[in-house]
Design an enzyme around this catalytic site. Sequence first.
Site, PDB file in Angstrom:
ATOM      1  N   SER A   1       0.855  -1.195   0.000  1.00 50.51           N
ATOM      2  CA  SER A   1       0.000   0.000   0.000  1.00 50.51           C
ATOM      3  C   SER A   1       0.889   1.242   0.000  1.00 50.51           C
ATOM      4  CB  SER A   1      -0.928  -0.039   1.221  1.00 50.51           C
ATOM      5  OG  SER A   1      -1.913   0.953   1.102  1.00 50.51           O
ATOM      6  N   ASN A   2       0.362   2.368   0.413  1.00 47.71           N
ATOM      7  CA  ASN A   2       1.159   3.597   0.435  1.00 47.71           C
ATOM      8  C   ASN A   2       0.680   4.483   1.585  1.00 47.71           C
ATOM      9  OD1 ASN A   2      -0.978   5.493  -0.614  1.00 47.71           O
ATOM     10  ND2 ASN A   2      -0.908   3.992  -2.282  1.00 47.71           N
ATOM     11  N   HIS A   3       1.298   5.643   1.726  1.00 45.80           N
ATOM     12  CA  HIS A   3       1.055   6.482   2.914  1.00 45.80           C
ATOM     13  C   HIS A   3      -0.183   7.377   2.824  1.00 45.80           C
ATOM     14  CE1 HIS A   3       4.692   5.356   4.892  1.00 45.80           C
ATOM     15  NE2 HIS A   3       5.453   5.744   3.890  1.00 45.80           N
ATOM     16  N   SER A   4      -0.965   7.286   1.757  1.00 48.71           N
ATOM     17  CA  SER A   4      -2.091   8.225   1.632  1.00 48.71           C
ATOM     18  C   SER A   4      -3.070   8.075   2.806  1.00 48.71           C
ATOM     19  CB  SER A   4      -2.832   7.971   0.317  1.00 48.71           C
ATOM     20  OG  SER A   4      -4.030   8.693   0.311  1.00 48.71           O
TER      21      SER A   4
ATOM     22  N   ALA B   1      -4.683   7.408  -4.098  1.00 55.08           N
ATOM     23  CA  ALA B   1      -3.330   6.948  -4.396  1.00 55.08           C
ATOM     24  C   ALA B   1      -3.460   5.458  -4.743  1.00 55.08           C
ATOM     25  CB  ALA B   1      -2.441   7.153  -3.189  1.00 55.08           C
TER      26      ALA B   1
END
Length: 402
Positions: free
Chosen positions: A211-214, A278
């Site tokens: 995943s990502n930091h959004s 994101a």
Amino acid sequence: MLHGKHILLGITGSIAAYKAATLCRLLIKEGADVQVVMTPLAKQFITPLTMATLSKRPILVEFFDPENGAWNSHVSLGEWADLYLIAPATANTLAKMACGIADNLLLTTYLSARCPVAVAAAMDLDMYAHTATQENLDTLRRRGVEVIEPDEGELASGLSGKGRMAEPEAIVRAIDGILARSEKKKNLSGKHFLVTAGATIEAIDPVRFISNHSSGKMGYALAGELAARGAEVTLVSGRTALPTPAGVRRVDVLSAEEMYRAALEAFDHADGAVMCAAVADYTPEEVADCKIKKGDGELTIRLRRTKDIAAELGTRKGNRLLVGFALETHDEEANAQSKLEKKHFDFVVLNSLRDAGAGFRGDTNKVTFIDHAGHESLPLMPKSEVAARIVDKIESMIDKKS
Ligand code: CTP
């Protein structure tokens, strides 16, 4: 926003009623005029004398005074109020509100109120999580009631979880926002927007994911702003911890593939879309059925490309408005310009991770609008303000298209 405003404060029978005293004081300190209405049971938790002293007005509980027959008119209370805040709101009162039951003054006033209504839910964690309560809250949200969600923490039962009434300071901030939104011009009424927000989650096995930091904050602020200006909003959301903005229909998804399907479906009925999510560009080629156990050597996970949701909407957009985001770390303007062309965006909101205070997680952002006519850089500002500026631009572009 609260200065000179008439706030009707409804208190129901919950242990959190003790916080209503602080809440009332804060509202008065902000310059509001507060009238308290209590359910009969609420008097067991906080005394009418305390609330009358703090609000500087006699509190109201019964339909009439049995001594002299003086009538407490729920209709005139509803007309007097600029906002009706029920805090704490128990599961029982929420259920009655959802059903239209009118067996006390607090509830008849709700049914008569023409002003915005907000409820700050307070109850034990299992009562809050119960499908009945959640469905009642959804019903109320659909009818325009603003739900101030409870916090997680220690509860009167000794258990710990989601159910504690939000802190008075947070409630005051929330109603300040509600009043600000209720005074906004409804320039987008009759329009339907799709907003994508948050991070997608690509499973590796039943335990791990990519995943990502959004945080979803920018997309949620945008969805709330569009709704506040009268638009019908479908928010297709990746995983976030954020509450659903008032008046917004939220569709929860996990993977990029799920977001693709939900976004395409919502875009069919939309006048425009804002692509704030994101989205993972790659996903594991295979998802392991069982947890991958570690071995001695290295592990390679093969990734394949996901579908580009914005690009797909770009090919189908016709005369509809499509707004994209670009989060860049280098060659910012050139990269954003190329996304504008490739994905058929009407404009791109560029964030650079090189700008302090911009990008993931924080409550501020610094953006540049890039369209076919040129660039406009905005200063660092709260995400709510950035959302308002983006929606201003959407409004002016929609006007030009129609
Ligand atoms: N986007 C999307 N679907 C994807 C990838 C991106 O809808 N699979 C949207 C984003 O929501 C954003 C815009 O496309 O509005 C640009 O996203 P960004 O991640 O900045 O760019 P990418 O197209 O993924 O390109 P790159 O990773 O090369 O920067």
